[in-house]
Structure formats: C-alpha cells, structure tokens
Write a protein that holds these residues in place. Structure first.
Motif, short mmCIF file in Angstrom:
data_model
loop_
_atom_site.label_atom_id
_atom_site.label_comp_id
_atom_site.label_asym_id
_atom_site.label_seq_id
_atom_site.Cartn_x
_atom_site.Cartn_y
_atom_site.Cartn_z
N GLU A 99 35.67 39.40 46.15
CA GLU A 99 34.67 39.90 47.11
C GLU A 99 35.26 40.85 48.15
OE1 GLU A 99 31.42 36.33 47.31
OE2 GLU A 99 33.22 36.08 48.53
N GLU A 100 36.47 40.53 48.62
CA GLU A 100 36.98 41.27 49.77
C GLU A 100 38.51 41.23 49.75
OE1 GLU A 100 36.77 40.62 54.54
OE2 GLU A 100 35.17 39.73 53.34
N ALA A 101 39.14 42.38 49.99
CA ALA A 101 40.59 42.44 49.98
C ALA A 101 41.18 41.58 51.09
CB ALA A 101 41.05 43.88 50.13
N ASP A 102 42.31 40.96 50.81
CA ASP A 102 43.02 40.16 51.79
C ASP A 102 44.35 40.85 52.07
OD1 ASP A 102 44.54 38.36 53.19
OD2 ASP A 102 44.13 36.64 51.88
N PRO A 103 44.62 41.19 53.32
CA PRO A 103 45.90 41.86 53.64
C PRO A 103 47.12 41.05 53.20
CG PRO A 103 44.47 41.74 55.58
CD PRO A 103 43.78 40.96 54.50
N ASP A 104 46.96 39.73 53.10
CA ASP A 104 48.06 38.88 52.64
C ASP A 104 48.23 38.91 51.12
OD1 ASP A 104 48.75 38.07 55.17
OD2 ASP A 104 47.59 36.21 55.08
N CYS A 105 47.29 39.55 50.43
CA CYS A 105 47.35 39.62 48.97
C CYS A 105 47.20 41.09 48.55
CB CYS A 105 46.26 38.78 48.32
SG CYS A 105 46.31 37.04 48.76
N ALA A 106 48.10 41.92 49.05
CA ALA A 106 48.00 43.36 48.83
C ALA A 106 48.51 43.72 47.44
CB ALA A 106 48.77 44.11 49.91
N LEU A 107 47.70 43.40 46.44
CA LEU A 107 48.04 43.68 45.04
C LEU A 107 46.87 44.39 44.39
CD1 LEU A 107 49.26 40.08 44.06
CD2 LEU A 107 50.76 42.05 44.45
N ASP A 108 47.15 45.07 43.28
CA ASP A 108 46.06 45.57 42.44
C ASP A 108 45.67 44.41 41.53
OD1 ASP A 108 44.44 46.62 40.52
OD2 ASP A 108 45.92 48.05 39.74
N VAL A 109 44.58 43.74 41.88
CA VAL A 109 44.22 42.52 41.14
C VAL A 109 43.17 42.77 40.06
CG1 VAL A 109 44.85 41.01 43.06
CG2 VAL A 109 42.47 41.75 42.82
N VAL A 110 42.97 44.03 39.69
CA VAL A 110 42.00 44.37 38.65
C VAL A 110 40.67 43.67 38.97
CG1 VAL A 110 41.67 44.66 36.15
CG2 VAL A 110 43.97 44.36 37.06
N PRO A 111 40.09 44.01 40.13
CA PRO A 111 38.94 43.25 40.60
C PRO A 111 37.69 43.39 39.72
CG PRO A 111 39.35 45.14 42.02
CD PRO A 111 40.51 45.03 41.07
N ASN A 112 37.19 42.26 39.29
CA ASN A 112 35.85 42.11 38.69
C ASN A 112 35.59 42.78 37.35
OD1 ASN A 112 34.97 40.45 40.83
ND2 ASN A 112 34.69 42.28 42.10
N VAL A 113 36.29 43.89 37.06
CA VAL A 113 36.00 44.62 35.83
C VAL A 113 37.30 44.82 35.04
CG1 VAL A 113 35.09 46.76 34.87
CG2 VAL A 113 34.13 45.86 36.99
N ALA A 114 37.25 44.53 33.74
CA ALA A 114 38.43 44.71 32.88
C ALA A 114 38.85 46.17 32.87
CB ALA A 114 38.10 44.25 31.47
N ARG A 115 40.12 46.39 32.53
CA ARG A 115 40.65 47.75 32.60
C ARG A 115 41.45 48.09 31.34
NH1 ARG A 115 44.56 48.52 37.48
NH2 ARG A 115 42.66 47.95 38.58
N GLN A 116 41.26 49.30 30.85
CA GLN A 116 42.09 49.80 29.76
C GLN A 116 43.46 50.15 30.34
OE1 GLN A 116 41.22 50.43 26.49
NE2 GLN A 116 39.15 49.62 26.73
N ALA A 117 44.51 49.77 29.66
CA ALA A 117 45.85 50.10 30.14
C ALA A 117 46.83 50.00 28.97
CB ALA A 117 46.27 49.15 31.25
#
Lengths: 86, 398
Positions: B356-374
């Motif tokens: 829902e919302e970024a956390d400054p303590d968890c500053a990562l690219d967490v692939v939020p909510n939607v799958a990603r081609q990589a």
C-alpha cells in the motif's frame, strides 16, 4: 492491593525489579522491558484482571491503547475492567 | 564436487494444488488468503489464513494412506508425487536416493483433534494411529514408502527455515557425491485451533492481510501446504535426458545466537553472503531475491537492512510471495522456491501483493502488486527462523 499496585507488581516482576523501582512515570523502555517482555506482561495483566487487551506488537497504535508507560497501562486496564463490569 | 539440478517440482498450497496453477496465480498476483474454515473459529481473534481449500485427499491417495496420514503428510505425499511424475526419476534399488523434508509442527492437526477429544469432549480413547500420524517424520516416511526410496530419509525442524535447511542439506549431500537424488522441500498444516491460538499469543499476527515491506503492514498471516522437489546429480539427470528446471549453486546457514524471536541483521547478512560465497558468485550477479518478508514490523525492517548491507549499491528486485500464499512456517521456503523457479525459467518475478505505501525502513524495489518481466539468471531464497536460525539458497538458470 488496588489495581494500580497489582499492575505495577506485574510489570516489576517482568522487569526483574523491586516494586519500589517502578513508578507511574516509568516507561516500558526505561524499565528495560523489550517487545517480547511487554507481550508477556500484557498476558499476565489479562490473566490477572480477566480482560483482553487487543495489542499488536507490529503496530502498537492499532490497539488504541497506549502501552508505553506504566501510567498509560494502568489507565488502559482501569478502562477495560470498568467495561467488563458494565 | 558434483553439480546439483532440480528435475521435478510439486506443490499443494492456498493458491493451487499443483505447480502450473501456483505459477499462474503468482504471475497474476492473486491472493490465496481468506476467511478460515476451522473448528472453534469463534474463539480465535485471528480468522484469516492461506488455507488449502477444496482438499480432496481421496482424489490422490488410497484409503489406508489417508487413514494413516495427517494433513501435513498428505500434502507432502501429493507434492512429492507431482515432482516425481515431472522428473521421471528412476529410483531403482533406492539406496542412493533420499528424502529430506522440513516441517515445524508435524502432525499438529492430529494432536489438536486428539486433545480436543480427550480434554474437551471427555473421550477416553484416541485413534490408534495417533502417534504415527503426528510424528514429525511422518511426511518423509510416507514419501519414502510411496517411492521406494531407501537411503537417508529424515525431517528437519527449524521453524520458519525448516524447508530451506532441508533443501540445503539435500544439495550438500548430492554435491558431495553421497546421493544421486533427493526428494526435498517441506510441508505444514498448522491451521487448526491450537496452532493459531499459539501464534496469537505472540501478538505478531495480522487480522487483516499480509503486507510485506509496506508501511501499513501489521503482521504475518499463516498458510499451509507443501512443496517438494527432485534434487538430482546433474550428470545423472543429463544422462537420462531429464528436463532441468534450475541448478542449485549455493547454500549457507547461520545462527544469530542473540534472541529467540527478534531477528538480527548480522545473522541474515552472513547467510546471504555465505550462500553467494558457496556458489562462487559476487553479490552483483544476483537478479532476484525471494525475501523471507513475513510482513511483521521487525522482520521486514531487519531483512531490508541485511540486504542493503550485502548488496550495497546494486540491489536486485526483492519480493515476498507470503502475501499470496501466507506463511507456511516449516513449508514456506519450499513453496517460495517455486517463485525462484518461475523467475529463472519464465523471466517473471512474482510480486509483493498487498503493498500500500512505501516504508523508509524498507527502501527496496519490492516489485509491488504486479508481476514483472525480468532476465533472471541467479536468484536467492531467504528464510530466517525464530530461534535465530537463517538458511539461504542460491539458484541459477539451467
């Protein structure tokens, strides 16, 4: 022993301190109680007063109860005990 | 030293009762967590979970096996059967093959039902197979019997790291030349009144949703199920023309030696660094990390700090699939390895849903909510358990 004294006794036991070392002004942090210790203290208070404190260690604010100081905990327990009696 | 590959995979979890269905759900970012359907639910404050729904044991197992097997062992049996089917592994005499499975609760459902019978219902006897149903090694033994595997067969129990420890041992034993193939992974079926009631006590459970790395996260949500893989000596797999799903290239385990429940940055970081060193890989080679990512305040903050410490300037995408299938405790690393396989094989990183919302303590690219081609050539899978026990696996594309 009144409610306040009973709460203080439980917190003192959890902190491994004398009851006289725990005052209403003490914060949980200043007493050296960590998050698991707080969870244990809340359990002991719930058992002692037959109440349920909806405390979530991930988000202490969510419960609506301030559990950071002895005074705040005493207030919360007083409120819950009154609710149960009502 | 021998190289170790994965030639088969099977699973039963809240998303699907097989691997293709689980991958489709992970790709779609579907949530398998919902209202629980268990006895005495009204006396629980946590009423959601990643429950395996529509479970029809009779569709997979014969009557005698169902009678003898707790739910956690049934899940293990069915997942192992799928993995064997896909692998085409020929067991033969079976002495050079093993079964190493993780579980934390073992046959907890059986314990729960039996205690209810004697304590709550006042009955004086329990089912004659109560002990063989509830024993922690039941899943591994059933799998051994089903497939004629006659070498080392045992269960590893290290709470939330059980599966990763089990798979790490399987990897090490094949790499050392001690075994040709191992059926490995883990299973768990802790979604019963006693299992959830115990977790409630810690006050780390969410009653709403699992939202890893989100500022709005408020705890973990339990799941159940199993995943089992065929780990195999690469030369043997190639010789028989088996399809290789991925290669297992590194493993490390560490202990925090500090606190029973509070996680440590150091222990987690050393496990990741160790797995990379074991694989002979630099941190920069990692393209995806499947996080432990429980959705508790403490884990996600600590895991982020450990990842930042290990990966420094080039931090790969990190996702936690627990938001979809829940936390399978002793089975979780195994189901999460499926997300690594999908990333390596299909080039799709499963998302962290519920974000829902970024956390400054968890500053990562967490692939939020939607799958990603990589383009993922190397993936890590983290597991950090209560008791301060950490186990990390490194996989490479086949």
């Amino acid at each position: 022993m009144d409610l306040q004294q009973r709460v203080i006794a439980i917190i003192a036991e959890q902190a491994v301190l004398e009851v006289s070392d725990v005052t209403l002004d003490s914060t949980i942090e200043s007493l050296g109680i960590d998050s698991l210790g707080l969870v244990e203290a809340i359990f002991a208070i719930e058992e002692a007063f037959d109440i349920s404190i909806p405390f979530n260690a991930n988000d202490p604010a969510q419960s609506g109860f301030d559990m950071t100081s002895v005074a705040a905990i005493v207030d919360a327990v007083q409120g819950l005990v009154a609710q149960r009696a009502a | 030293m021998r190289r170790v590959v994965i030639t088969g995979a099977g699973t039963v979890n809240a998303l699907a009762h097989d691997v293709p269905g689980t991958w489709a759900a992970m790709r779609a970012g579907r949530c398998g967590i919902g209202p629980l359907d268990i006895a005495d639910l009204d006396r629980l404050s946590v009423r959601i979970g990643g429950q395996v729904t529509g479970w029809d044991a009779a569709a997979h197992l014969d009557r005698a096996t169902i009678t003898a097997a707790d739910r956690f062992a049934q899940f293990a049996l069915v997942a192992a059967g799928q993995a064997m089917m896909q692998s085409g592994l020929v067991v033969g005499e079976g002495a050079d093959c093993g079964v190493i499975l993780g579980t934390a609760g073992g046959g907890l459902q059986t314990s729960d039902d039996s205690y209810r019978a004697v304590y709550a219902e006042g009955k004086s006897r329990v089912h004659p197979l109560t002990v063989p149903r509830l024993m922690g090694n039941a899943g591994a033994s059933h799998v051994s019997m089903a497939h004629g595997i006659r070498g080392p067969v045992f269960t590893v129990s290290t709470a939330c790291a059980s599966s990763n420890h089990a798979m790490g041992l399987a990897f090490q034993m094949i790499r050392a030349g001690a075994l040709r193939a191992v059926l490995t992974g883990g299973s768990e079926a802790m979604l019963c009144f006693g299992g959830i009631k115990a977790w409630e006590g810690l006050r780390v459970m969410s009653s709403r949703a699992c939202r890893p790395f989100s500022r709005t996260r408020d705890g973990m949500v339990q799941g159940e199920g199993a995943a089992v893989f065929v780990f195999e000596d690469r030369d043997a797999a190639l010789a028989r023309g088996a399809e290789i799903l991925a290669e297992v290239v590194g493993f490390a385990m560490t202990s925090d030696a500090t606190d029973l429940v509070a996680p440590s940055v150091d222990g987690a970081a050393r496990a990741m660094t160790g797995a990379l060193a074991d694989a002979g890989l630099a941190p920069g080679a990692v393209d995806y990390i499947n996080a432990h990512g429980t959705g508790t305040a403490a884990n996600d903050r600590t895991e982020t700090a450990a990842i930042l410490q290990v990966f420094g300037p080039r931090i790969p995408p990190v996702s936690s699939t627990k938001a979809m299938h829940g936390h399978l405790i002793g089975g979780t690393g195994a189901v999460e390895l499926l997300a690594c396989l999908m990333a390596l094989r299909d080039g799709v990183i499963a998302p962290t849903i519920g974000f829902e919302e970024a956390d400054p303590d968890c500053a990562l690219d967490v692939v939020p909510n939607v799958a990603r081609q990589a383009d993922v050539e190397v993936a890590l899978s983290n597991a950090f358990a209560f008791g301060g026990l950490n186990a990390v696996l490194a996989l490479r594309r086949a």
